[in-house]
Design an enzyme around this catalytic site. Sequence first.
Site, mmCIF file in Angstrom:
data_model
loop_
_atom_site.group_PDB
_atom_site.id
_atom_site.type_symbol
_atom_site.label_atom_id
_atom_site.label_comp_id
_atom_site.label_asym_id
_atom_site.label_seq_id
_atom_site.Cartn_x
_atom_site.Cartn_y
_atom_site.Cartn_z
ATOM 1 N N ASP A 105 10.263 62.770 60.979
ATOM 2 C CA ASP A 105 11.498 63.230 61.608
ATOM 3 C C ASP A 105 12.034 62.110 62.487
ATOM 4 O O ASP A 105 11.250 61.412 63.145
ATOM 5 C CB ASP A 105 11.231 64.436 62.514
ATOM 6 C CG ASP A 105 11.124 65.742 61.751
ATOM 7 O OD1 ASP A 105 11.340 65.737 60.536
ATOM 8 O OD2 ASP A 105 10.800 66.765 62.395
ATOM 9 N N GLU B 98 17.350 65.679 59.422
ATOM 10 C CA GLU B 98 16.799 64.352 59.722
ATOM 11 C C GLU B 98 15.348 64.234 59.299
ATOM 12 O O GLU B 98 14.622 63.348 59.758
ATOM 13 C CB GLU B 98 16.930 64.054 61.221
ATOM 14 C CG GLU B 98 16.020 64.844 62.134
ATOM 15 C CD GLU B 98 16.543 66.224 62.502
ATOM 16 O OE1 GLU B 98 16.042 66.787 63.486
ATOM 17 O OE2 GLU B 98 17.454 66.748 61.825
#
Length: 301
Positions: free
Chosen positions: A175, A219
Amino acid sequence: MADDSTVVLTDIKAALASAEKEAQKKPAALLVVGGDLNGTIFDLNLSETTVGRNADNVIPLEFNGISRYHFKVCIKGEGHIVVDTGSRNGTFLNNKKLEGELNLRKGDMIKLGSMALKYLPKGDPERLTYDKLQLEANTDGHTQCYNKTYFNNAINLEVKKSKVTGEPLSLILFDLDHFKNLNDNYGHDAGDYVLKEMSGVIRQNGVRDLDIFARYGGEEFVILLPKTNLKQGFEIAERLRKLIEEHQFLYEEKVLPVTASIGVADYRAGVTTGTELFKRSDEAVYKSKQNGRNQVNFFRG
């Protein structure tokens, strides 16, 4: 001076010549026609390509009516032959049960169980259309990485292969840190720029041809690493972490703060599905976040 029709005709001829030149680089292939894998292309790069339900086939197809080792396609001269390999329900070529070996011709249909595969010879211009459709179906439009659907199919297949062959398999999950804050502080256009730029940097510097780099959502990204053990996976992940941290993400003359929290896991006892391997990587990502972010951790069990 040439009129408009002459210019158009010249452009069309140039486009066709370019397409034909590109097609010549393409190997022969089998195209899935209909069903869940409709439009999927399997290249025939090897001297012998086996097809069947078992994961150790070159083309594994785990569907009803398909035998563990159903048929094979072999290079012969400038073309290919198809041979049934003792399948229970038979292999059919253009609706006739296959006996012995037969030469394949453009457009021939091979049927096994409920699936049909169309033969495209080497250099066939028709191949370019299917390549484009497959790319669009499997690719995240913004980052040009593979998408979540493609990744989920790939990880399940690779886990099955590792179970059969014993070859190592690792998964990197990461992430981008504080991505919501980046969007809030610099705007969503800046966030989109970071996702696209970061994806390009990793593709150019950190992904092998056999790896599968995908955007899982938002993301969150994954890199599936066939034939890679946990130690190697960790080293690759650390190299990617540094690559992201040290890259200058410059947007509207502002350097954006971009780092990643990364988790790594590998196929081993207790892993029977791609979902289980993903969950282990996810736990390792959580550990990276807990310990301060911008770091790599691996699943310890």
